[in-house]
Design a protein around this motif. Structure first.
Motif, PDB file in Angstrom:
ATOM      1  N   MET A  42      12.852 -10.207  -9.256  1.00  0.00           N
ATOM      2  CA  MET A  42      13.002 -11.326 -10.191  1.00  0.00           C
ATOM      3  C   MET A  42      13.096 -12.646  -9.442  1.00  0.00           C
ATOM      4  N   LYS A  43      13.711 -12.590  -8.288  1.00  0.00           N
ATOM      5  CA  LYS A  43      13.912 -13.833  -7.533  1.00  0.00           C
ATOM      6  C   LYS A  43      12.674 -14.224  -6.735  1.00  0.00           C
ATOM      7  N   LEU A  44      11.742 -13.267  -6.628  1.00  0.00           N
ATOM      8  CA  LEU A  44      10.560 -13.506  -5.794  1.00  0.00           C
ATOM      9  C   LEU A  44       9.699 -14.591  -6.418  1.00  0.00           C
ATOM     10  N   LYS A  45       9.270 -15.525  -5.575  1.00  0.00           N
ATOM     11  CA  LYS A  45       8.389 -16.574  -6.093  1.00  0.00           C
ATOM     12  C   LYS A  45       6.950 -16.064  -6.046  1.00  0.00           C
ATOM     13  N   GLY A  46       6.168 -16.458  -7.046  1.00  0.00           N
ATOM     14  CA  GLY A  46       4.742 -16.111  -7.020  1.00  0.00           C
ATOM     15  C   GLY A  46       4.442 -14.681  -7.414  1.00  0.00           C
TER      16      GLY A  46
ATOM     17  N   LYS B 106      -3.494 -11.012  -7.227  1.00  0.00           N
ATOM     18  CA  LYS B 106      -4.146 -10.850  -5.925  1.00  0.00           C
ATOM     19  C   LYS B 106      -4.437  -9.369  -5.636  1.00  0.00           C
ATOM     20  N   TYR B 107      -3.490  -8.549  -5.975  1.00  0.00           N
ATOM     21  CA  TYR B 107      -3.652  -7.124  -5.649  1.00  0.00           C
ATOM     22  C   TYR B 107      -4.150  -6.292  -6.825  1.00  0.00           C
ATOM     23  N   ASN B 108      -4.322  -6.948  -7.951  1.00  0.00           N
ATOM     24  CA  ASN B 108      -4.721  -6.225  -9.149  1.00  0.00           C
ATOM     25  C   ASN B 108      -3.775  -5.036  -9.398  1.00  0.00           C
ATOM     26  N   ALA B 109      -2.498  -5.315  -9.273  1.00  0.00           N
ATOM     27  CA  ALA B 109      -1.487  -4.276  -9.453  1.00  0.00           C
ATOM     28  C   ALA B 109      -1.024  -4.236 -10.900  1.00  0.00           C
TER      29      ALA B 109
ATOM     30  N   CYS C 166      15.335  -1.267 -10.975  1.00  0.00           N
ATOM     31  CA  CYS C 166      14.102  -1.320 -10.184  1.00  0.00           C
ATOM     32  C   CYS C 166      12.879  -1.605 -11.020  1.00  0.00           C
ATOM     33  N   ILE C 167      11.848  -1.950 -10.288  1.00  0.00           N
ATOM     34  CA  ILE C 167      10.537  -2.186 -10.890  1.00  0.00           C
ATOM     35  C   ILE C 167       9.540  -1.307 -10.145  1.00  0.00           C
ATOM     36  N   VAL C 168       8.661  -0.645 -10.915  1.00  0.00           N
ATOM     37  CA  VAL C 168       7.657   0.218 -10.271  1.00  0.00           C
ATOM     38  C   VAL C 168       6.272  -0.386 -10.491  1.00  0.00           C
ATOM     39  N   LEU C 169       5.590  -0.635  -9.388  1.00  0.00           N
ATOM     40  CA  LEU C 169       4.225  -1.162  -9.434  1.00  0.00           C
ATOM     41  C   LEU C 169       3.237  -0.050  -9.082  1.00  0.00           C
ATOM     42  N   GLU C 170       2.046  -0.201  -9.580  1.00  0.00           N
ATOM     43  CA  GLU C 170       0.988   0.753  -9.252  1.00  0.00           C
ATOM     44  C   GLU C 170      -0.228  -0.013  -8.775  1.00  0.00           C
ATOM     45  N   LYS C 171      -0.827   0.501  -7.732  1.00  0.00           N
ATOM     46  CA  LYS C 171      -2.094  -0.095  -7.284  1.00  0.00           C
ATOM     47  C   LYS C 171      -3.037   1.011  -6.856  1.00  0.00           C
ATOM     48  N   SER C 172      -4.286   0.924  -7.266  1.00  0.00           N
ATOM     49  CA  SER C 172      -5.271   1.870  -6.738  1.00  0.00           C
ATOM     50  C   SER C 172      -6.262   1.106  -5.888  1.00  0.00           C
ATOM     51  N   GLY C 173      -6.876   1.789  -4.976  1.00  0.00           N
ATOM     52  CA  GLY C 173      -7.835   1.132  -4.088  1.00  0.00           C
ATOM     53  C   GLY C 173      -8.049   1.956  -2.849  1.00  0.00           C
ATOM     54  N   HIS C 174      -8.681   1.353  -1.867  1.00  0.00           N
ATOM     55  CA  HIS C 174      -8.834   2.015  -0.576  1.00  0.00           C
ATOM     56  C   HIS C 174      -7.508   1.958   0.177  1.00  0.00           C
ATOM     57  N   TYR C 175      -7.432   2.733   1.216  1.00  0.00           N
ATOM     58  CA  TYR C 175      -6.203   2.802   2.006  1.00  0.00           C
ATOM     59  C   TYR C 175      -5.743   1.410   2.426  1.00  0.00           C
TER      60      TYR C 175
ATOM     61  N   GLN D 127      -2.255  -0.345   1.359  1.00  0.00           N
ATOM     62  CA  GLN D 127      -1.388  -0.611   2.500  1.00  0.00           C
ATOM     63  C   GLN D 127      -1.034  -2.105   2.565  1.00  0.00           C
ATOM     64  N   ALA D 128      -1.998  -2.978   2.224  1.00  0.00           N
ATOM     65  CA  ALA D 128      -1.749  -4.419   2.297  1.00  0.00           C
ATOM     66  C   ALA D 128      -0.622  -4.817   1.346  1.00  0.00           C
ATOM     67  N   LEU D 129      -0.630  -4.284   0.132  1.00  0.00           N
ATOM     68  CA  LEU D 129       0.441  -4.599  -0.817  1.00  0.00           C
ATOM     69  C   LEU D 129       1.774  -4.061  -0.311  1.00  0.00           C
ATOM     70  N   PHE D 130       1.713  -2.869   0.266  1.00  0.00           N
ATOM     71  CA  PHE D 130       2.950  -2.288   0.812  1.00  0.00           C
ATOM     72  C   PHE D 130       3.536  -3.203   1.886  1.00  0.00           C
ATOM     73  N   LEU D 131       2.678  -3.707   2.761  1.00  0.00           N
ATOM     74  CA  LEU D 131       3.160  -4.548   3.857  1.00  0.00           C
ATOM     75  C   LEU D 131       3.717  -5.872   3.316  1.00  0.00           C
ATOM     76  N   GLU D 132       3.018  -6.431   2.330  1.00  0.00           N
ATOM     77  CA  GLU D 132       3.480  -7.717   1.799  1.00  0.00           C
ATOM     78  C   GLU D 132       4.834  -7.564   1.110  1.00  0.00           C
ATOM     79  N   LEU D 133       4.985  -6.515   0.298  1.00  0.00           N
ATOM     80  CA  LEU D 133       6.261  -6.282  -0.385  1.00  0.00           C
ATOM     81  C   LEU D 133       7.365  -5.971   0.632  1.00  0.00           C
ATOM     82  N   SER D 134       7.023  -5.201   1.655  1.00  0.00           N
ATOM     83  CA  SER D 134       8.017  -4.840   2.666  1.00  0.00           C
ATOM     84  C   SER D 134       8.565  -6.092   3.333  1.00  0.00           C
ATOM     85  N   ARG D 135       7.654  -7.012   3.615  1.00  0.00           N
ATOM     86  CA  ARG D 135       8.073  -8.238   4.310  1.00  0.00           C
ATOM     87  C   ARG D 135       8.944  -9.111   3.425  1.00  0.00           C
ATOM     88  N   SER D 136       8.580  -9.176   2.132  1.00  0.00           N
ATOM     89  CA  SER D 136       9.271 -10.141   1.277  1.00  0.00           C
ATOM     90  C   SER D 136      10.571  -9.580   0.699  1.00  0.00           C
TER      91      SER D 136
END
Lengths: 567, 183
Positions: free
Chosen positions: B101-105, B112-115, B124-133, B137-146
């Motif tokens: 909730m506090k996350l900006k953007g 961006k990720y079509n999630a 908690c909030i559960v997101l889903e994304k389909s795509g290539h590895y 992985q890119a969404l995982f890394l971005e969420l992990s960082r933020s």
């Protein structure tokens, strides 16, 4: 009660009979008692040979299958009964031998609970079977058992395991036999590709130095006549793998001998000299090829096989002829131009002469003061045996000497453990061979090591009164390992010397006539005594302790790197 | 020649017990690691489809697939490289509701990720994304960082070939015709 409503045990036995089974090799135990009880009533139609160990039963079924072409059947209990069959199953997988192993299993409600004598037979057997299936309900029996025989015996044959839960043995079923003769996911005999047949024929027609490698596939496919017609038409010299021996008679003019590590010199050298190499029903085992980087690089290679996964597995091929040799060989033969390759086929003679002088002569006609040689015993037995004798061997020096110096006139005359190299195979396999071909002479050559791995099967021979001629080549060593230690490990004989019992006395204890022979002067007479006595006989030949099998291509060396003897 | 690349092995089989073991032991013998595995009923009733990815040399995958294809209960096995395939993986991401909730953007992130957002609750909030590895992985890394990822799961690859119709249906009908012709 409806006469077709029967127990699962009876349904199994009726299916076996419907599949043409008349002989079972087995050993009872807790989880097959109902089945054995039912067998009591079927003993007029199903002959049960009681082995002394389940491994023995399995090798016996292999020997039976190898000489008769029929599927061998093994019946054992769960747990240790089943695990004791594993070596034989693996051996049958490697050597494409059709056997069906039926193991008892704990009642299905107990499966997975570590019940007494429960073991995951299917899980253990899957890597070493063509198919493994657990029967939990009597309704499955007709389908599963017929399917087992269909899979074991068709295409490239192999072992099948049926794990038979005890409650399915006891439960009742309205039984109808249903022959399985097709499975949609399984194509045992592929349709040959006309283009490949044409390409193969063209290559052979253009060849100046064609050379054929004959494997067991020719025997399994019953294509011995087709092979000879093929070789004759284009005058192609041929050599056999160990399991392919007896596909051609020993004295056939185009038969140039055996391939591989202890094979004949000519065939191994010519592999790297021919211009077209034609492999038929063989799989380029490393014991045949030696170092693949130095194997037949100059030749175009044509590979006939029924198993697509074997084509190109070890050796890249130019033409793949995927199919049943009984169909593909005549198809290629029709397109062959009659040819003669007199100079080429004659060129094997020099190698043969060299091998005779450097190896064979010393082995079969040794100087008078030398101890008995393994090769001379084999050749004398072979000469004394009728021409249709079946050779059974154990594994090691005895095996290599036996297959090198025995002579063959008929197909299905060699029973030996090839791919797996199972010591202890010989004695029980000889039992199966005699059961499978009761009218033929069965000669077993074994060593002091391998004999003692399954020695207990002398009891089976005694009980069944089987006429098997057992020749023990006793050198009081694990001879083949000792040979490697002598040649490559500085004569450090680690764990290869054997203190042996009096084998002849052991044989006598089982009621088997026996004789020890250590002197050359007595050999002929001892062999004559063996063949003249009715029933089983054990001839214990005390051979040279440090005997060597030559020629030898060291493991991993080029197939032309041949050691001919002590330098 | 002797370089490893990612292959997708597609196997059609009868739906019998113990088939997965029969397939995996063939990979084990050749010391091939299975990267992803997906098993499900196929379009044809009673036929199961396995999609397995593994890094291997061409020569090796060729031999392994032949050995799989030879098993009695396997209808058909073949392999492809990524160029021949449309392939997809699906990933689920569980993140803290408070931090999300506090996350900006958030909107930009979702676009961006079509999630997709599958679940929102107090914790908690559960997101889903389909795509290539790389995409999941890119969404995982971005969420992990933020804001960090509480739980993450990615499915095995599923794939269909670009060029041909599903070869199995052709094969099965050809087989049926042959059987009828022989009767």
């Amino acid at each position: 009660m409806d006469k077709n409503v029967i127990t699962g045990s009876e349904a199994l036995l009726r299916t076996l009979i419907a599949e043409g089974v008349d002989t079972i090799f087995g050993y009872p135990g807790g989880q097959v008692i109902p089945l054995y009880d039912c067998l009591y009533d079927y003993s007029d139609r199903l002959k049960h040979i009681l082995a002394r160990h389940e491994q023995g039963a399995t090798h016996a079924a292999q020997g039976y299958a190898r000489v008769s072409g029929k599927t061998g059947v093994v019946l054992v209990t769960s747990g240790p009964g089943a695990t004791n069959t594993i070596t034989g199953i693996a051996d049958a997988m490697m050597d494409s031998t059709p056997i069906v192993v039926i193991s008892g299993q704990v009642p299905s409600p107990l499966l997975g609970s570590d019940a007494f004598q429960e073991i995951d037979v299917i899980g253990i057997a899957q890597p070493i079977t063509k198919w493994a299936y657990q029967i939990r309900k009597p309704e499955e029996i007709a389908w599963a058992v017929s399917r087992a025989f269909y899979i074991a015996s068709t295409g490239r044959p192999g072992p099948v395991v049926i794990d038979f839960a005890k409650d399915a043995q006891i439960g009742l079923v309205d039984y109808v036999y249903e022959k399985v003769s097709r499975i949609r996911s399984y194509q045992p005999v592929p349709e040959a590709d006309a283009e490949q047949i044409k390409t193969a024929a063209r290559l052979i027609n253009e060849a100046e130095k064609p050379f054929a490698l004959v494997g067991q596939g020719v025997i399994l496919g019953g294509a011995e006549k087709e092979l000879l017609a093929f070789l004759e038409k284009a005058d192609i010299p041929a050599a056999a793998t160990m399991l392919g021996l007896s596909a051609m008679p020993s004295d056939y003019r185009l038969n140039k001998g055996m391939l591989g590590m202890h094979g004949n010199v000519g065939p191994n050298r010519k592999t790297n000299d021919c211009d077209v190499l034609i492999a038929i029903g063989m799989r380029f085992d490393d014991r045949v090829t030696g170092n693949l980087q130095a194997y037949a690089r100059q030749a175009k290679i044509i590979h006939f096989d029924i198993d697509l996964s074997e084509i190109g597995k070890n050796v890249p091929v130019d033409v793949s002829v995927w199919g049943d040799a009984k169909e593909t060989l005549p198809a290629v033969t029709r397109l062959l131009n009659p040819a003669t390759h007199t100079e080429w086929t004659g060129s094997f003679a020099a190698d043969e002469q060299e091998e005779y002088e450097k190896v064979v002569e010393k082995e079969i006609h040794p100087e008078g003061n030398r101890p008995l040689q393994m090769g001379e015993v084999v050749r004398k037995v072979s000469d004394a045996a009728e021409s249709d004798a079946i050779l059974v061997t154990d594994v090691g020096q005895n095996q290599m000497m036996a297959v090198r110096y025995f002579r063959y006139n008929h197909t299905r005359s060699v029973v030996t453990s090839g791919g797996l190299g199972t010591m202890g195979f010989g004695l029980p396999a000889a039992i199966g061979a005699k059961e499978g071909a009761p009218d033929r002479i069965v000669c077993l050559f074994t060593g002091d090591g391998g004999l003692q791995m399954t020695l207990q099967e002398l009891g089976t021979i005694m009980q069944e009164k089987l006429d098997i001629k057992i020749i023990v080549l006793n050198n009081n060593y694990l001879g083949m390992v000792r040979q490697w230690q002598e040649l490559f490990f500085d004569k450090r004989y680690s764990a290869t010397t054997m203190a042996n019992p009096d084998f002849a006395a052991i044989a006598r204890a089982y009621g088997i006539r026996s004789r020890k022979v250590a002197k050359r002067e007595e050999l002929d007479e001892a062999i004559a005594e063996m063949f003249n006595s009715s029933g089983a006989f054990m001839l214990v030949a005390e051979v040279e302790t440090h005997g060597m099998v030559y020629p030898m291509v060291p493991a991993g060396a080029a197939i032309t790197h041949i050691i001919m003897g002590k330098s | 020649m002797n370089t490893k690349q990612l292959y997708t092995v597609i196997i059609f089989s009868e739906n019998t017990v113990g088939l997965l073991n029969q397939i995996t032991i063939i990979f084990t013998r050749r010391q091939l690691n299975i990267e992803t595995l997906s098993v499900s009923p196929s379009a044809i009733q009673g036929v199961h489809k396995f999609t397995i990815t593994t890094f291997a040399e061409k020569d090796m995958i060729d031999k392994v697939v032949k050995q799989i294809d030879k098993r009695v209960d396997i209808l058909k096995a073949y392999y492809n490289t990524d160029e021949d395939l449309v392939h997809q993986e699906i990933a689920l991401y569980k993140v803290s509701a408070e931090l999300f909730m506090k996350l900006k953007g958030v909107e930009e992130l979702i676009r961006k990720y079509n999630a997709r957002v599958l679940e929102v609750n107090e914790d908690c909030i559960v997101l889903e994304k389909s795509g290539h590895y790389e995409e999941t992985q890119a969404l995982f890394l971005e969420l992990s960082r933020s804001i960090g990822v509480l739980q993450f799961i990615r499915s095995g690859r599923i794939a269909i070939t670009k060029s041909k119709v599903e070869r199995l249906s052709d094969m099965l009908s050809a087989m049926e015709k042959k059987i009828q012709a022989n009767q």
